[in-house]
Enzyme design. Sequence first.
Site, PDB file in Angstrom:
ATOM      1  NE  ARG A 176      -3.529   0.095   3.211  1.00 54.39           N
ATOM      2  CZ  ARG A 176      -4.630   0.248   3.149  1.00 54.39           C
ATOM      3  NH1 ARG A 176      -5.725   0.230   2.641  1.00 54.39           N
ATOM      4  NH2 ARG A 176      -4.666   1.857   3.907  1.00 54.39           N
ATOM      5  CB  SER A 177       4.483   2.352   1.599  1.00 51.85           C
ATOM      6  OG  SER A 177       3.534   1.888   2.357  1.00 51.85           O
ATOM      7  NE  ARG A 201      -4.055  14.944  -9.249  1.00 55.52           N
ATOM      8  CZ  ARG A 201      -4.400  14.061  -9.753  1.00 55.52           C
ATOM      9  NH1 ARG A 201      -3.680  13.646 -10.928  1.00 55.52           N
ATOM     10  NH2 ARG A 201      -5.615  13.543  -9.354  1.00 55.52           N
ATOM     11  CG  HIS A 207      -1.084  14.549 -14.155  1.00 48.39           C
ATOM     12  ND1 HIS A 207      -1.718  14.026 -13.220  1.00 48.39           N
ATOM     13  CD2 HIS A 207      -1.305  13.524 -16.121  1.00 48.39           C
ATOM     14  CE1 HIS A 207      -2.441  12.708 -13.820  1.00 48.39           C
ATOM     15  NE2 HIS A 207      -2.203  12.657 -14.863  1.00 48.39           N
ATOM     16  CB  SER A 260       8.722  -1.307   8.481  1.00 42.79           C
ATOM     17  OG  SER A 260       8.931  -1.196   7.541  1.00 42.79           O
ATOM     18  CB  SER A 313      -4.559   1.943   7.318  1.00 47.38           C
ATOM     19  OG  SER A 313      -4.651   0.624   7.468  1.00 47.38           O
ATOM     20  CD  GLU A 344      -0.095   1.307   4.673  1.00 48.67           C
ATOM     21  OE1 GLU A 344      -1.728   0.953   4.604  1.00 48.67           O
ATOM     22  OE2 GLU A 344       0.337   0.464   5.308  1.00 48.67           O
ATOM     23  CG  ASP A 363      -2.892  14.089  -3.291  1.00 48.59           C
ATOM     24  OD1 ASP A 363      -2.353  13.910  -4.201  1.00 48.59           O
ATOM     25  OD2 ASP A 363      -3.985  14.022  -3.401  1.00 48.59           O
TER      26      ASP A 363
HETATM   27  O1  LIG Z   1       0.786  -3.173   2.305  1.00 49.21           O
HETATM   28  C1  LIG Z   1       1.290  -2.735   3.426  1.00 49.21           C
HETATM   29  C2  LIG Z   1       0.486  -3.164   4.539  1.00 49.21           C
HETATM   30  O2  LIG Z   1      -0.754  -3.287   3.905  1.00 49.21           O
HETATM   31  C3  LIG Z   1       0.747  -2.697   5.766  1.00 49.21           C
HETATM   32  O3  LIG Z   1      -0.076  -1.892   5.926  1.00 49.21           O
HETATM   33  C4  LIG Z   1       2.530  -1.848   3.462  1.00 49.21           C
HETATM   34  O4  LIG Z   1       2.397  -0.957   3.002  1.00 49.21           O
HETATM   35  C5  LIG Z   1       4.120  -2.746   2.969  1.00 49.21           C
HETATM   36  O5  LIG Z   1       4.422  -4.036   3.294  1.00 49.21           O
HETATM   37  C6  LIG Z   1       5.015  -2.158   2.837  1.00 49.21           C
HETATM   38  O6  LIG Z   1       5.982  -1.760   4.265  1.00 49.21           O
HETATM   39  P1  LIG Z   1       6.028  -0.335   5.379  1.00 49.21           P
HETATM   40  O7  LIG Z   1       7.751  -0.490   4.149  1.00 49.21           O
HETATM   41  O8  LIG Z   1       6.598  -0.688   6.613  1.00 49.21           O
HETATM   42  O9  LIG Z   1       5.297   0.930   4.550  1.00 49.21           O
END
Ligand SMILES: O=C([C@H](O)CO)[C@H](O)[C@H](O)COP(=O)(O)O
Length: 186
Positions: free
Chosen positions: A47-48, A58, A61, A89, A150, A153, A161
């Site tokens: 997610r990161s 962006r 853009h 992390s 979460s 992220e 943004d």
């Molecule tokens: O996808 C992730 C997970 O859903 C945690 O909420 C993390 O973003 C992914 O594992 C990468 O971790 P970090 O490098 O510690 O952001």
Amino acid sequence: MTQTTHYFKSILDELSRAADLLSEEQAEKLVKQLIATNKIFVAGAGRSGLMGKSFVMRMMHMGLDAYVVGETVTANLEQDDILIIASGSGETKSLVSMAEKAKSLGGKVIAVTINADSTIGKLADQVIKMPGSPKDQSENAYETIQPMGSLFEQTLLLFFDAVILRYMEKKGLDSDTMYGKHANLE
Ligand SMILES: O=C([C@H](O)CO)[C@H](O)[C@H](O)COP(=O)(O)O
């Protein structure tokens, strides 16, 4: 108010508290680097990484030469280019190797992380500290009702943004000019 709406408001409260903990100085430094740098690379896992992708979109853009590390079509990192690593992390293994490789090529590494003392934080030339709780919440006192990383992220997405808005302000860009560079084969 339904329970889901209540959660939504709680998340907004958490994000509002996070905004107060961000460093204006670090954000401004990043904007100046985006202006001065030749190529910009953004890397992140899971997610990161998704938040990083939206930032690169962006930047594209706005006319910047920006790339998502790991995409099939990506340029090469050269001396003085910047690699922005988004990692709550600061310990994600593939990103540690990437930071080392970028430094060996003469690039500048900017870590956007909760943990400035992490492996990636220590390798980085610059750390942009984000508030929030990392994936492993066992050793973190930061309070959030949300699971895993979460809050980090979400904070990342809003921070990026906000950086975009600041860059637009400095360069006199607006939505119309940016739409001119938006994909038209969608
Ligand atoms: O996808 C992730 C997970 O859903 C945690 O909420 C993390 O973003 C992914 O594992 C990468 O971790 P970090 O490098 O510690 O952001």
